[in-house]
Motif scaffolding. Structure first.
Motif: not given
Length: 143
Positions: A13-21
């Motif tokens: 989730a944290l990796a995806v959140a950073r990617h989406l940013e």
């Protein structure tokens, strides 16, 4: 295996959140693990092993792009409830907040274009590729 599954769920989730940013079709990402989240410090204090597997984001140009995004997903399943081991996506204006007017949803912090993800346990690179693909199709106006 719960500890192992939660570790993966949190990290993904944290990796995806950073990617989406970093994605140009996304205007805002909400995840308490992100340093810019208003409750980041409290979340880290309360959840020292990870800040959860839920990620919310808002797409540029609102509802039409959100609809196209949801229809462009291949293996992230559209769902009315979230929290399984598989990746799931939900558009609250059709599910949890369907009874509210667009104005009420916006006041509640859930404008048109708001999408919730339950990240699940799949490979984070596969998740990001799936999201990129659907966002690219959605932002380009293709189904």
């Amino acid at each position: 295996t719960l500890a192992v599954r939660m570790e993966r769920h949190n990290a993904n989730a944290l990796a995806v959140a950073r990617h989406l940013e970093r994605h140009p079709a996304v205007t805002q990402v909400l995840h308490p693990g992100l340093e810019n989240h208003p409750d980041h410090a409290r979340a880290r204090q309360l959840m020292p092993r990870g800040t959860g597997g839920m990620v919310s984001f808002i797409v540029r140009d609102g509802a039409p792009v959100a609809d196209r995004f949801m229809h462009s997903l291949h293996w992230i399943h559209r769902a009315h409830s979230l929290g399984g081991v598989e990746p799931l996506a939900s558009e609250p204006r059709y599910t949890s907040h369907a009874a509210l007017t667009p104005e009420q949803r916006t006041q509640a912090g859930i404008p048109d274009g708001f999408i919730r993800l339950s990240i699940g346990l799949e490979d984070v690179d596969d998740l990001c590729a799936e999201l990129d693909h659907a966002l690219s199709l959605a932002a380009g106006g293709h189904p």
